[in-house]
Design a protein around this motif. Structure first.
Motif, mmCIF file in Angstrom:
data_model
loop_
_atom_site.group_PDB
_atom_site.id
_atom_site.type_symbol
_atom_site.label_atom_id
_atom_site.label_comp_id
_atom_site.label_asym_id
_atom_site.label_seq_id
_atom_site.Cartn_x
_atom_site.Cartn_y
_atom_site.Cartn_z
ATOM 1 N N MET A 62 34.194 35.966 33.912
ATOM 2 C CA MET A 62 34.976 35.881 35.137
ATOM 3 C C MET A 62 35.037 37.267 35.769
ATOM 4 S SD MET A 62 38.760 34.415 35.502
ATOM 5 C CE MET A 62 39.494 34.214 37.068
ATOM 6 N N ARG A 63 34.874 37.316 37.055
ATOM 7 C CA ARG A 63 34.905 38.582 37.796
ATOM 8 C C ARG A 63 36.272 38.760 38.457
ATOM 9 N NH1 ARG A 63 29.943 40.946 38.638
ATOM 10 N NH2 ARG A 63 28.235 39.750 37.781
ATOM 11 N N ILE A 64 36.741 40.006 38.489
ATOM 12 C CA ILE A 64 38.052 40.268 39.080
ATOM 13 C C ILE A 64 37.940 40.502 40.586
ATOM 14 C CG2 ILE A 64 38.975 41.239 36.930
ATOM 15 C CD1 ILE A 64 38.855 44.015 38.459
ATOM 16 N N LYS A 65 39.029 40.194 41.286
ATOM 17 C CA LYS A 65 39.087 40.415 42.733
ATOM 18 C C LYS A 65 39.646 41.782 43.115
ATOM 19 C CE LYS A 65 41.477 36.740 43.563
ATOM 20 N NZ LYS A 65 42.290 35.727 44.233
ATOM 21 N N PRO A 66 40.667 42.291 42.410
ATOM 22 C CA PRO A 66 41.246 43.560 42.864
ATOM 23 C C PRO A 66 40.227 44.701 42.844
ATOM 24 C CG PRO A 66 42.649 42.543 41.199
ATOM 25 C CD PRO A 66 41.372 41.767 41.239
ATOM 26 N N VAL A 67 40.209 45.449 43.934
ATOM 27 C CA VAL A 67 39.375 46.650 44.033
ATOM 28 C C VAL A 67 40.277 47.738 44.619
ATOM 29 C CG1 VAL A 67 37.341 47.719 45.079
ATOM 30 C CG2 VAL A 67 37.253 45.324 44.380
ATOM 31 N N PRO A 68 40.812 48.604 43.744
ATOM 32 C CA PRO A 68 41.702 49.654 44.253
ATOM 33 C C PRO A 68 40.941 50.706 45.044
ATOM 34 C CG PRO A 68 41.386 49.885 41.888
ATOM 35 C CD PRO A 68 40.660 48.641 42.302
ATOM 36 N N TRP A 120 45.227 48.239 39.369
ATOM 37 C CA TRP A 120 44.557 49.327 38.651
ATOM 38 C C TRP A 120 44.365 48.981 37.183
ATOM 39 C CZ3 TRP A 120 41.515 53.258 39.343
ATOM 40 C CH2 TRP A 120 41.448 53.860 40.599
ATOM 41 N N LEU A 121 45.380 48.385 36.567
ATOM 42 C CA LEU A 121 45.292 48.014 35.161
ATOM 43 C C LEU A 121 44.146 47.021 34.943
ATOM 44 C CD1 LEU A 121 46.677 48.516 32.428
ATOM 45 C CD2 LEU A 121 48.183 46.588 32.944
ATOM 46 N N ALA A 122 44.053 46.010 35.798
ATOM 47 C CA ALA A 122 42.963 45.027 35.691
ATOM 48 C C ALA A 122 41.610 45.691 35.923
ATOM 49 C CB ALA A 122 43.184 43.900 36.700
ATOM 50 N N PHE A 123 41.546 46.578 36.893
ATOM 51 C CA PHE A 123 40.290 47.254 37.220
ATOM 52 C C PHE A 123 39.843 48.165 36.078
ATOM 53 C CE2 PHE A 123 37.434 49.945 39.757
ATOM 54 C CZ PHE A 123 36.750 48.973 40.475
ATOM 55 N N LEU A 124 40.775 48.934 35.524
ATOM 56 C CA LEU A 124 40.455 49.808 34.391
ATOM 57 C C LEU A 124 39.970 48.994 33.195
ATOM 58 C CD1 LEU A 124 43.454 52.294 34.647
ATOM 59 C CD2 LEU A 124 41.040 52.849 35.070
ATOM 60 N N ARG A 125 40.563 47.833 33.001
ATOM 61 C CA ARG A 125 40.123 46.949 31.912
ATOM 62 C C ARG A 125 38.694 46.483 32.160
ATOM 63 N NH1 ARG A 125 42.397 41.031 30.703
ATOM 64 N NH2 ARG A 125 41.153 40.618 28.860
ATOM 65 N N THR A 126 38.396 46.112 33.388
ATOM 66 C CA THR A 126 37.046 45.664 33.739
ATOM 67 C C THR A 126 36.016 46.767 33.520
ATOM 68 O OG1 THR A 126 37.903 44.047 35.300
ATOM 69 C CG2 THR A 126 35.643 44.757 35.631
ATOM 70 N N LEU A 127 36.420 48.000 33.773
ATOM 71 C CA LEU A 127 35.510 49.130 33.583
ATOM 72 C C LEU A 127 35.403 49.558 32.116
ATOM 73 C CD1 LEU A 127 36.399 51.414 36.629
ATOM 74 C CD2 LEU A 127 34.604 49.678 36.445
ATOM 75 N N GLY A 128 36.161 48.908 31.233
ATOM 76 C CA GLY A 128 36.114 49.242 29.819
ATOM 77 C C GLY A 128 36.927 50.466 29.454
ATOM 78 N N LEU A 129 37.828 50.880 30.338
ATOM 79 C CA LEU A 129 38.638 52.076 30.102
ATOM 80 C C LEU A 129 40.005 51.746 29.518
ATOM 81 C CD1 LEU A 129 37.697 53.970 33.365
ATOM 82 C CD2 LEU A 129 36.719 54.257 31.069
ATOM 83 N N VAL A 130 40.351 50.463 29.528
ATOM 84 C CA VAL A 130 41.613 49.963 28.986
ATOM 85 C C VAL A 130 41.276 48.682 28.227
ATOM 86 C CG1 VAL A 130 43.821 48.887 29.639
ATOM 87 C CG2 VAL A 130 43.063 50.959 30.797
#
Length: 181
Positions: free
Chosen positions: A1-7, A52-62
């Motif tokens: 699943m791909r996320i929508k938020p893009v900070p 940001w939390l969701a985005f960082l998770r998607t990037l593998g940073l969280v």
């Protein structure tokens, strides 16, 4: 699943690392992590921190653990951010396809990315936001700037019906990292 938020993209990967460092090393609840992100990164509200939390998770940073969110033991490198964007963010494959076909004379703009993905914008987003086209065009702009941050896109200026700053709208062509892939 791909996320929508893009900070809003940071100026560089060092600033992205600062967002990552705002997430605790000891697992914390979503509310705790969002409050910490808000405080440490001066975010205006909980929703922005949650994005940001969701985005960082998607990037593998969280990472999300059974006890909550925790900072991952990973550096935000251009390669890791590219991978996270490609694999986890909505409309990145479409943007990359458009960038491959773009030229300085016909670059990808937020408007062209929105036009290419308009029919795929989730119906519930259209229904709940009367300004959904503007919201998704702004998202397309942020997405293209994220791609430029990691050299998947390269900015070019063009004449157009863009912002009120003299009618110029930033467009993008394939960046070096996309050309090499």
């Amino acid at each position: 699943m791909r996320i929508k938020p893009v900070p809003e993209p940071p100026a560089d990967l060092a600033e992205l690392a600062a967002f990552q460092r705002a997430v605790p090393l000891v697992p914390g609840s979503t509310d705790d992590c969002c409050a910490r992100l808000r405080d440490r990164r001066d975010l205006p509200n909980r929703q922005r921190a949650n994005d940001w939390l969701a985005f960082l998770r998607t990037l593998g940073l969280v990472r999300e653990t059974p006890r909550g969110f925790v900072r991952a033991d990973a550096e935000p490198t251009p390669e890791s951010v590219r991978s996270g964007l490609r694999e986890g963010v909505l409309f990145v494959p479409e943007a990359l396809s458009l960038l491959r076909a773009a030229s300085p004379a016909e670059p990808v703009t937020p408007a062209t990315l929105l036009a290419a993905t308009r029919e795929s914008v989730p119906r519930h987003d259209r229904a709940r936001d009367p300004e959904w086209e503007r919201s998704w065009r702004d998202r397309a702009d942020r997405l293209l700037r994220w791609l430029a941050l990691v050299d998947l896109a390269a900015p070019v200026e063009r004449d157009g019906d863009g912002p009120a700053d003299g009618g110029r709208e930033r467009g993008y062509v394939a960046g070096d990292a996309l050309s090499d892939a």
